[in-house]
Enzyme design. Structure first.
Site, mmCIF file in Angstrom:
data_model
loop_
_atom_site.group_PDB
_atom_site.id
_atom_site.type_symbol
_atom_site.label_atom_id
_atom_site.label_comp_id
_atom_site.label_asym_id
_atom_site.label_seq_id
_atom_site.Cartn_x
_atom_site.Cartn_y
_atom_site.Cartn_z
ATOM 1 C CG ASP A 41 -1.941 1.037 1.272
ATOM 2 O OD1 ASP A 41 -2.018 1.830 0.325
ATOM 3 O OD2 ASP A 41 -2.704 1.064 2.261
ATOM 4 C CG ASP A 42 -0.031 4.885 -0.187
ATOM 5 O OD1 ASP A 42 -0.858 4.427 -0.992
ATOM 6 O OD2 ASP A 42 -0.255 5.891 0.515
ATOM 7 C CB CYS A 81 -6.068 3.312 -1.388
ATOM 8 S SG CYS A 81 -4.657 4.128 -0.649
ATOM 9 C CE LYS A 144 -5.993 0.898 1.920
ATOM 10 N NZ LYS A 144 -5.087 2.072 1.891
ATOM 11 C CG HIS A 146 -9.761 1.993 1.242
ATOM 12 N ND1 HIS A 146 -8.757 2.757 0.708
ATOM 13 C CD2 HIS A 146 -10.660 2.866 1.734
ATOM 14 C CE1 HIS A 146 -9.028 4.035 0.874
ATOM 15 N NE2 HIS A 146 -10.175 4.121 1.493
ATOM 16 C CG HIS A 233 -1.439 4.123 3.633
ATOM 17 N ND1 HIS A 233 -1.771 5.089 4.569
ATOM 18 C CD2 HIS A 233 -2.213 4.368 2.555
ATOM 19 C CE1 HIS A 233 -2.707 5.884 4.059
ATOM 20 N NE2 HIS A 233 -2.996 5.472 2.830
ATOM 21 C CE LYS A 309 -2.685 7.590 -1.770
ATOM 22 N NZ LYS A 309 -2.758 7.066 -0.402
#
Ligand code: CA
Length: 485
Positions: A41-42, A81, A144, A146, A233, A309
């Site tokens: 993530d990220d 995301c 996660k 989301h 993240h 991002k």
């Protein structure tokens, strides 16, 4: 172009007799491979050993890349995301079901049709887990989600047999005590549906343990695990032990490195468990990342790509991307034409013995024949991205970016990966042609279910301008927990 070294491969259901012929150890359960999708993530494009980083320590992920195929032009369907996950999970452009912009409460326009907990993956959309359950797979997601906070969007209603994770977009990496409640109910760790249970360790390690346990419990049947790490993240949080591994780094870059090390360790836990049960050979393991690194937030590095991002430069859209499947794919190979996380759903479905041509409403392509060289050329004629008026498109080596507040830009990313040499004035016919194609693609979309508030749209563009030149070094800033959220 394609490396033709894969000659052996990928017979799948078409030539089963031949497929058996290449198995040194035929699988007890038939040919259906297990599938593990590991998602960071990220993360920054450069921030893994196998992507060229000298600062990160990622031995398990590097080993995975060595025994698989590394994609040098792997893309997500959105540089943020939630929408990226919606495209991944459904195998289609999320704009086609109105899932545009981001879906973080507080960032959206009040005029949106849905807001808050009601922003989620529409219930008529089928997920990878739905498709693989149909093929007889046991399914789990750890980490996660989301894709909607409301109960009706819960992963256990979207094809997943098991869930241990949190519904929202970010949370602490440490167990939350009674005096340290999360800000949102969607950030509590939840087992199955509605049973809230904080882990007894660093969250990244807990997620690895859950996935390893699932493998052990389901080793005798085909399974699919979506291991959806929230690392790296924000919030930037790491253990003292992991931080101590990076004495030469400082500030948020040090924390980022420690978080990435934990993610690599958890991945190693999963891969070691596969090996213990003799499942390594016929398990597809994918590692990729949901959007480019927010270099200004978490200390990530997207070198040699420009941007971050939430914008449409390569640094927002292009991600590390590895597929390992020792029974079928060559080891240590690269594939250098554009692919998308949308391609995973039909590719997994085909590997599981399904007829991918029967899938309705899927934009992804089955990658296996392209990897093997059975099919030549690009899997996609074109790839598109869009956020409000901003949009971009890849066609061959060309990339067009359309803006709301300035003329479009055109790049040849094959020889200008950092998008520094705008060729729009030199090739006006190409600009017009790509503009027209973007418009044609937009005609296939549903009206957005929600939209980004204007001030955040401006924030995205300002951020793109600020990080417009590829940067080898992490951006340092005075980090506070409030800013990180
Ligand atoms: Ca992300």
């Amino acid at each position: 172009m394609l490396r033709r070294a894969f000659a052996l491969l990928l017979m799948l259901a078409v030539t089963p007799a031949l497929a058996v012929g290449v198995h040194a150890h035929p699988q007890k359960r038939g040919d259906q491979p297990n599938i593990i999708l590991i998602f960071s993530d990220d993360a920054g494009y450069n921030d893994f050993g196998f992507q060229g980083s000298k600062e990160m320590k990622t031995p398990h992920l590097d080993a995975l890349a060595k025994r698989g195929v590394r994609f040098t032009q792997g893309y997500v369907t959105d540089p943020t995301c939630g929408p990226s996950r919606a495209g991944l999970m459904t195998g289609r452009y999320q704009q086609k079901f109105g899932y545009q912009e981001i879906n973080v409460p507080g960032y959206m326009s009040p005029n949106s049709k849905f807001l808050g907990d009601d922003m989620g993956l529409p219930l008529d959309q089928r997920t990878i887990a739905d498709r693989l359950k149909e093929r007889g797979y046991k399914t789990a997601v750890y980490g996660k989600w989301h894709l909607g906070n409301a109960d009706r969007f819960h992963p256990t209603f979207r094809g997943f047999d098991e869930f241990y994770g949190f519904r929202g977009g970010a949370r602490s990496f440490f167990p939350l005590g009674p005096n340290n409640r999360p800000q949102h109910h969607d950030n509590r760790m939840e087992r199955g549906f509605g049973q809230f249970e904080e882990p007894d360790k660093y969250v990244t390690d807990a997620l690895g343990d859950e996935a390893a346990d699932f493998i052990t419990r389901h080793k005798d049947e085909p399974f699919f695990i979506f291991l959806s790490f929230n690392a790296p993240h924000t919030p930037m949080e790491a253990t003292e032990e992991d931080l101590a591994q990076f004495p030469n780094l400082k500030g948020k870059r040090k924390i980022y490195a420690a978080m990435t090390l934990a993610m690599d360790r958890a991945t190693g836990n999963v891969l070691d468990t596969l090996k213990t049960h003799g499942l390594e050979d016929n398990t597809i393991v994918v590692f990729t990342n949901d959007n480019g690194g927010p270099t200004d937030k978490n200390g990530s590095v997207n070198w040699p790509l420009a941007g971050t991002k939430s914008n449409h430069l390569e640094g927002g859209l292009r991600v590390p991307f590895v597929i390992s499947w020792p029974a079928k794919l060559s080891k240590g190979a690269t594939f250098d034409r554009p692919v998308s996380t949308m391609d995973l759903l039909p590719s997994f479905f085909a590997a599981a013995g399904g007829d991918a041509s029967s899938l309705k409403n899927v934009d992804g392509k089955v990658l296996w024949p392209f990897i093997s060289g059975e099919k030549s050329g690009d899997p996609h004629d074109a790839l598109f991205w869009r956020k409000d008026v901003r949009a971009s498109m890849r066609e061959g080596d060309w990339k067009l970016i359309r803006f709301a507040d300035r003329p479009a830009e055109l790049y040849n990313v094959a020889n200008d990966i950092g998008e520094q040499n705008n060729l729009a004035d030199k090739y006006p016919d190409r600009v017009r042609s790509m503009f027209k194609q973007i418009h044609g693609w937009e005609l296939s979309q549903e009206r957005p279910l929600w939209t980004l508030a204007q001030r955040f749209e401006e924030y995205d563009t300002d951020r793109m301008d600020k990080y417009r030149v590829p940067n080898k070094d992490a951006v340092e800033w005075n980090w506070t927990p409030d800013q990180a959220q």
